[in-house]
Design an enzyme around this catalytic site. Sequence first.
Site, short mmCIF file in Angstrom:
data_model
loop_
_atom_site.label_atom_id
_atom_site.label_comp_id
_atom_site.label_asym_id
_atom_site.label_seq_id
_atom_site.Cartn_x
_atom_site.Cartn_y
_atom_site.Cartn_z
N ASP A 133 0.26 9.21 0.97
CA ASP A 133 0.96 10.48 0.72
C ASP A 133 2.43 10.41 0.29
O ASP A 133 3.21 9.66 0.89
CB ASP A 133 0.99 11.30 2.01
CG ASP A 133 -0.32 11.31 2.75
OD1 ASP A 133 -1.30 10.74 2.26
OD2 ASP A 133 -0.36 11.89 3.85
N GLU A 148 -4.67 18.66 6.49
CA GLU A 148 -3.52 17.75 6.51
C GLU A 148 -2.46 18.23 5.52
O GLU A 148 -2.73 19.05 4.65
CB GLU A 148 -3.97 16.33 6.12
CG GLU A 148 -5.01 15.74 7.05
CD GLU A 148 -5.43 14.32 6.69
OE1 GLU A 148 -5.61 13.52 7.60
OE2 GLU A 148 -5.59 14.00 5.50
N TRP A 207 0.83 -1.22 0.00
CA TRP A 207 0.00 0.00 0.00
C TRP A 207 0.86 1.26 0.00
O TRP A 207 1.92 1.31 0.62
CB TRP A 207 -0.86 0.00 1.26
CG TRP A 207 -1.40 1.34 1.62
CD1 TRP A 207 -0.80 2.29 2.40
CD2 TRP A 207 -2.66 1.89 1.22
NE1 TRP A 207 -1.62 3.40 2.50
CE2 TRP A 207 -2.76 3.18 1.79
CE3 TRP A 207 -3.71 1.41 0.44
CZ2 TRP A 207 -3.87 3.99 1.60
CZ3 TRP A 207 -4.81 2.21 0.24
CH2 TRP A 207 -4.89 3.49 0.82
N MET A 208 0.36 2.32 -0.68
CA MET A 208 0.99 3.64 -0.58
C MET A 208 -0.07 4.72 -0.42
O MET A 208 -1.10 4.68 -1.09
CB MET A 208 1.79 3.92 -1.85
CG MET A 208 2.41 5.31 -1.87
SD MET A 208 3.42 5.61 -3.33
CE MET A 208 2.14 6.00 -4.51
N GLN A 268 4.12 7.18 2.31
CA GLN A 268 3.43 6.37 3.32
C GLN A 268 3.25 4.97 2.74
O GLN A 268 2.57 4.79 1.73
CB GLN A 268 2.07 7.00 3.64
CG GLN A 268 2.17 8.33 4.36
CD GLN A 268 2.56 8.13 5.82
OE1 GLN A 268 1.74 7.80 6.65
NE2 GLN A 268 3.84 8.33 6.11
N TRP A 273 -9.50 9.10 -0.16
CA TRP A 273 -9.74 8.26 1.02
C TRP A 273 -11.12 7.60 0.99
O TRP A 273 -11.37 6.64 1.71
CB TRP A 273 -9.57 9.08 2.32
CG TRP A 273 -8.12 9.22 2.69
CD1 TRP A 273 -7.40 10.38 2.76
CD2 TRP A 273 -7.22 8.17 3.05
NE1 TRP A 273 -6.10 10.12 3.12
CE2 TRP A 273 -5.96 8.77 3.31
CE3 TRP A 273 -7.33 6.78 3.17
CZ2 TRP A 273 -4.83 8.03 3.69
CZ3 TRP A 273 -6.20 6.05 3.54
CH2 TRP A 273 -4.99 6.67 3.79
N TRP A 309 -4.12 0.26 3.96
CA TRP A 309 -3.44 1.17 4.90
C TRP A 309 -3.14 0.47 6.23
O TRP A 309 -4.03 -0.07 6.86
CB TRP A 309 -4.34 2.38 5.16
CG TRP A 309 -3.66 3.45 5.97
CD1 TRP A 309 -2.92 4.48 5.48
CD2 TRP A 309 -3.65 3.57 7.40
NE1 TRP A 309 -2.44 5.24 6.52
CE2 TRP A 309 -2.87 4.71 7.71
CE3 TRP A 309 -4.19 2.84 8.44
CZ2 TRP A 309 -2.64 5.14 9.02
CZ3 TRP A 309 -3.96 3.26 9.75
CH2 TRP A 309 -3.20 4.40 10.02
N ARG A 321 -0.16 17.03 12.83
CA ARG A 321 0.76 16.21 12.02
C ARG A 321 1.20 16.85 10.71
O ARG A 321 0.78 17.92 10.33
CB ARG A 321 0.09 14.87 11.72
CG ARG A 321 -1.25 14.96 11.02
CD ARG A 321 -1.76 13.54 10.76
NE ARG A 321 -3.02 13.54 10.07
CZ ARG A 321 -4.21 13.39 10.64
NH1 ARG A 321 -4.29 13.24 11.95
NH2 ARG A 321 -5.31 13.41 9.92
N ASP A 322 2.06 16.09 10.04
CA ASP A 322 2.53 16.34 8.68
C ASP A 322 3.41 17.59 8.57
O ASP A 322 3.14 18.50 7.76
CB ASP A 322 1.34 16.43 7.70
CG ASP A 322 0.38 15.26 7.82
OD1 ASP A 322 0.81 14.21 8.35
OD2 ASP A 322 -0.79 15.38 7.42
#
Length: 574
Positions: free
Chosen positions: A151, A320, A148-149, A167, A407, A175, A268-269
């Site tokens: 971002d 995000e 899985w991938m 990711q 998503w 995920w 985050r991020d």
Amino acid sequence: MKKNLFSRTAATSFVLGLAMAASAQQANFLSNNHCIYRVDNSQKVLLLPVQEKAEICNIKVIDGNSQVKAFNIRLASNHIDYYVPLYISEYKNSKNISLDIHVNGTYRNDGGVSSFTCWKNMKYADSYDMTNTEQYRPVYHHTPAYGWMNDPNGMFYKDGVWHLYYQFNPYGSQWENMTWGHSTSTDLMHWKFEGKAVEPDAWGTIFSGSAVVDHNNTAGFGNGSVVAMYTSAGENQTQSLAYSTDNGKTFTKYAGNPVITSNTPDFRDPHMFWNEDIKKWNMILAEGQHMNIYTSDNLKEWTLESQFGAEYGNHGGVWECPDLMKMKVRGTDKYKWMLICNINPGGPFGGSATQYFVGDFDGKKFTCDTKPEVTKWMDYGKDHYATVTFDNAPDGRRVAMAWMSNWQYANQVPTMQYRSGNSIPRDLDLYEYNGDIYCGVTPSPELTAARAKKATKNLTETCEVVVSLKGSATLTLSNDKGEKVVMVYDEKNNTFAMDRTNSGLKDFSDDFAVVTKAPVHGKMSQLRLFIDKSSIEAFDAEGRMAMTNLVFPTKSYNKVTLKGKGKYVVYNLK
Ligand code: FRU
């Protein structure tokens, strides 16, 4: 549970060759939910059978008496979708490697974990075969070799090489187990899988973040070292550093982690960049539904300077993956700052999308030019998310890449060996239109350099279609099964629309079959379409409209129909 015969066949052929069966005797069942599996240390790879709809198993890899890794995997309970590798060779200096396996769910009446099909199908091999088995895998877009991938993370350019982290789940194509995977390219078109770069640790799994080239050794990790900051997703989300002194191949985690903490759940991020105007580092980070902006002299200690956005733009979801950059406004001597804010859900056609704000930034505070209620979208398709730019790109370029999914259905799209690709690289700039400033999005010049010398009229699965327009037009891509994508440029109303409601497979999600529609700023005289097996990216050649959509035709589209004033040519892409 519904069986998937196609992927079953693919998975079986995937491990033929050198693989040999591991013995089910190596499993010691202690309860319906728990077992210990002894690993043969003399082997290189243990192939673990995965079934995407099985329950999650929590695996601890134990070296002697110490835990050296932990991950979650859907071990096959009654059929096998595919295999993933556990590299035992990473532990070649240890004598006793065991897996402590806990399966979630209730198994009171059916023999529990001992009845799972995985035990007799675990296999040892000398290597893991990554040869592509997927009909939908794009050719000139980046995809993970397996797993899985989501971002793109920590992208930077150094010494002629573009580095892309992402990711990554190395233990399944959904995920889970967030790890930074790594790929490299010298032309932004062909990518080499470099394996895992940053793996989960005691602070948590490794969520999104950025990397910078520290030319002047401000952090003290070494001249030209690459410094990454990512979100450690543990009980809370905190920010951690890792650095690389071998051009991004391997990373060492900083001993003082985490470097930034908060009690906000969504925190985050981090995106770091050098700000030449103030001769300091800046970092922007998403907290709930606003952005935090920080400064630093050494990449380790950060001062919170300001917050932006609580009352600006779209708030249909969590903010995000931010980015912040200074860019020139086309045809002027003016520079402005652009703040990128990915948002999920809340996108113009549901789910994930990229919004941005244009304004000024004094190194501490971002001031938006437009009124709070204005929302600007960078791409009007359904499959364009987590957009960020490369650090240290040559010639002052701002090269962006997005995750090409949404998503709403990313975990369900009909691929299994891998799931999700990135968009083509796009060079960003700013342009004025009707007294306002917008983000220009143009396919990077590397795409044009990759065109085959001669244009044709024949549509292929991996090509660019260039359409010269002299007014409104309808362009249809179709196959002989009646599957089609219909695109309409409406010059009068200044719009471009793409209809994928009959484009092929769509039943994996109620949110997939849609028509997406974009405003076009000014007349569009050339439309550029990038087609790569399961994706279509449409651009106004002047960068004033971008639209990215996935499609899953059961047979590739082989026909182009153009109605209206215009003509088209097709370039194969190498
Ligand atoms: C965006 C995102 C990020 C997070 C990552 C986790 O798609 O939710 O905010 O860091 O994915 O995989």
